[in-house]
Design a protein around this motif. Structure first.
Motif, PDB file in Angstrom:
ATOM      1  N   PRO A  17      53.860  39.839 -41.844  1.00 13.08           N
ATOM      2  CA  PRO A  17      54.239  38.593 -42.522  1.00 13.08           C
ATOM      3  C   PRO A  17      55.754  38.498 -42.701  1.00 13.08           C
ATOM      4  O   PRO A  17      56.429  39.488 -42.972  1.00 13.08           O
ATOM      5  CB  PRO A  17      53.544  38.672 -43.883  1.00 13.08           C
ATOM      6  N   THR A  18      56.259  37.300 -42.502  1.00 11.11           N
ATOM      7  CA  THR A  18      57.688  37.045 -42.660  1.00 11.11           C
ATOM      8  C   THR A  18      58.085  37.243 -44.111  1.00 11.11           C
ATOM      9  O   THR A  18      57.372  36.841 -45.026  1.00 11.11           O
ATOM     10  CB  THR A  18      58.005  35.598 -42.235  1.00 11.11           C
ATOM     11  N   ASP A  19      59.237  37.875 -44.308  1.00 14.79           N
ATOM     12  CA  ASP A  19      59.745  38.079 -45.660  1.00 14.79           C
ATOM     13  C   ASP A  19      60.189  36.740 -46.251  1.00 14.79           C
ATOM     14  O   ASP A  19      60.723  35.879 -45.544  1.00 14.79           O
ATOM     15  CB  ASP A  19      60.923  39.049 -45.658  1.00 14.79           C
ATOM     16  N   LEU A  20      59.960  36.582 -47.541  1.00 20.09           N
ATOM     17  CA  LEU A  20      60.383  35.399 -48.278  1.00 20.09           C
ATOM     18  C   LEU A  20      61.340  35.832 -49.374  1.00 20.09           C
ATOM     19  O   LEU A  20      61.208  36.935 -49.905  1.00 20.09           O
ATOM     20  CB  LEU A  20      59.175  34.687 -48.913  1.00 20.09           C
ATOM     21  N   GLN A  25      64.561  32.265 -56.359  1.00 20.16           N
ATOM     22  CA  GLN A  25      65.540  31.750 -55.400  1.00 20.16           C
ATOM     23  C   GLN A  25      64.982  30.569 -54.607  1.00 20.16           C
ATOM     24  O   GLN A  25      65.737  29.705 -54.157  1.00 20.16           O
ATOM     25  CB  GLN A  25      65.968  32.847 -54.424  1.00 20.16           C
ATOM     26  N   ARG A  26      63.672  30.517 -54.423  1.00 20.65           N
ATOM     27  CA  ARG A  26      63.056  29.444 -53.642  1.00 20.65           C
ATOM     28  C   ARG A  26      63.319  28.085 -54.282  1.00 20.65           C
ATOM     29  O   ARG A  26      63.715  27.136 -53.610  1.00 20.65           O
ATOM     30  CB  ARG A  26      61.554  29.682 -53.513  1.00 20.65           C
ATOM     31  N   ARG A  27      63.083  27.986 -55.585  1.00 22.00           N
ATOM     32  CA  ARG A  27      63.327  26.722 -56.294  1.00 22.00           C
ATOM     33  C   ARG A  27      64.819  26.385 -56.269  1.00 22.00           C
ATOM     34  O   ARG A  27      65.193  25.239 -56.046  1.00 22.00           O
ATOM     35  CB  ARG A  27      62.838  26.812 -57.735  1.00 22.00           C
ATOM     36  N   ALA A  28      65.664  27.391 -56.491  1.00 26.66           N
ATOM     37  CA  ALA A  28      67.107  27.157 -56.512  1.00 26.66           C
ATOM     38  C   ALA A  28      67.592  26.625 -55.166  1.00 26.66           C
ATOM     39  O   ALA A  28      68.439  25.722 -55.118  1.00 26.66           O
ATOM     40  CB  ALA A  28      67.836  28.448 -56.880  1.00 26.66           C
ATOM     41  N   LEU A  29      67.057  27.151 -54.070  1.00 19.74           N
ATOM     42  CA  LEU A  29      67.441  26.661 -52.742  1.00 19.74           C
ATOM     43  C   LEU A  29      67.072  25.192 -52.573  1.00 19.74           C
ATOM     44  O   LEU A  29      67.876  24.376 -52.114  1.00 19.74           O
ATOM     45  CB  LEU A  29      66.760  27.492 -51.649  1.00 19.74           C
ATOM     46  N   ARG A  30      65.846  24.851 -52.923  1.00 25.06           N
ATOM     47  CA  ARG A  30      65.380  23.465 -52.778  1.00 25.06           C
ATOM     48  C   ARG A  30      66.225  22.531 -53.629  1.00 25.06           C
ATOM     49  O   ARG A  30      66.686  21.482 -53.164  1.00 25.06           O
ATOM     50  CB  ARG A  30      63.902  23.356 -53.174  1.00 25.06           C
ATOM     51  N   GLU A  66      54.985  31.064 -42.250  1.00 24.14           N
ATOM     52  CA  GLU A  66      56.035  31.041 -41.231  1.00 24.14           C
ATOM     53  C   GLU A  66      56.897  29.785 -41.384  1.00 24.14           C
ATOM     54  O   GLU A  66      58.123  29.846 -41.319  1.00 24.14           O
ATOM     55  CB  GLU A  66      55.428  31.097 -39.826  1.00 24.14           C
ATOM     56  N   LYS A  67      56.253  28.643 -41.588  1.00 23.95           N
ATOM     57  CA  LYS A  67      56.991  27.382 -41.742  1.00 23.95           C
ATOM     58  C   LYS A  67      57.853  27.398 -43.006  1.00 23.95           C
ATOM     59  O   LYS A  67      59.010  26.965 -42.990  1.00 23.95           O
ATOM     60  CB  LYS A  67      56.017  26.194 -41.808  1.00 23.95           C
ATOM     61  N   THR A  73      64.995  29.901 -44.820  1.00 22.18           N
ATOM     62  CA  THR A  73      66.106  30.487 -44.058  1.00 22.18           C
ATOM     63  C   THR A  73      67.110  29.401 -43.666  1.00 22.18           C
ATOM     64  O   THR A  73      68.323  29.583 -43.799  1.00 22.18           O
ATOM     65  CB  THR A  73      65.564  31.203 -42.805  1.00 22.18           C
ATOM     66  N   ALA A  74      66.595  28.258 -43.189  1.00 22.48           N
ATOM     67  CA  ALA A  74      67.474  27.153 -42.804  1.00 22.48           C
ATOM     68  C   ALA A  74      68.214  26.599 -44.024  1.00 22.48           C
ATOM     69  O   ALA A  74      69.394  26.231 -43.926  1.00 22.48           O
ATOM     70  CB  ALA A  74      66.665  26.061 -42.126  1.00 22.48           C
TER      71      ALA A  74
END
Length: 171
Positions: A17-20, A25-30, A66-67, A73-74
């Motif tokens: 599985p791809t690392d997340l 950090q996920r919310r902060a990125l969005r 993956e998506k 990452t993007a």
């Protein structure tokens, strides 16, 4: 093909599985890109509450993982390149000055104070598409309907008086 060959082939095709990034950090990125949960959810083909769950610690799996990893990452790369732009755009006369526009309203934000969830009525601290809701369905307590109470007969104050014609007169 022997049983061992089949096992070897299975293991050769197994994907890790791809690392997340960590959930916080996920919310902060969005949010740093001024994107709403709804926008990201529509792009990934999931619900806004699913995105909220991923931003609070749950992890997606399979192709969706993956998506989502690709998006994160993007997003990190976009923010990194934005931060590498000249700190003083006025030093370069060919650079247009950025306008300071208000970021779009993020309808999937935490509420400063709990409001009743539109699904269950219990206090919720998040809103989804502008409505107070729980991000995790397990937090959503569905109210149990109370059985209707049967109507109570009016209270009797005094027994009704007997008709005088029915009373016997004693002599």
């Amino acid at each position: 093909m022997t049983d061992f060959d089949a096992i070897d082939a299975l293991l050769a095709n197994a994907r890790t599985p791809t690392d997340l990034p960590p959930a916080e950090q996920r919310r902060a990125l969005r949010q740093a890109l001024n994107l709403t949960r709804t926008q990201v959810a529509q792009t990934l083909g999931v619900s806004p509450s699913t995105i909220g769950g991923w931003e609070t610690g749950r992890d997606p799996s399979g192709e969706t993982r993956e998506k989502y990893a690709y998006f994160l990452t993007a997003a990190q790369e976009k923010l990194r390149t934005q931060n590498e732009t000249p700190a003083h755009p006025e030093a370069d006369p060919t650079t247009e000055h950025p306008t300071t526009a208000a970021p779009p309203k993020d309808e999937d934000t935490p509420l400063p104070t709990p409001h009743p969830c539109v699904l269950c009525g219990a206090p919720a601290t998040d809103q989804i598409e502008g409505y107070p809701q729980h991000l995790n369905p397990e937090d959503c307590t569905h109210p149990t309907p109370h059985p209707p109470t049967p109507p109570q007969p009016p209270e009797a104050t005094e027994p009704p008086a007997a008709p005088t014609s029915l009373l016997r007169k004693e002599s």
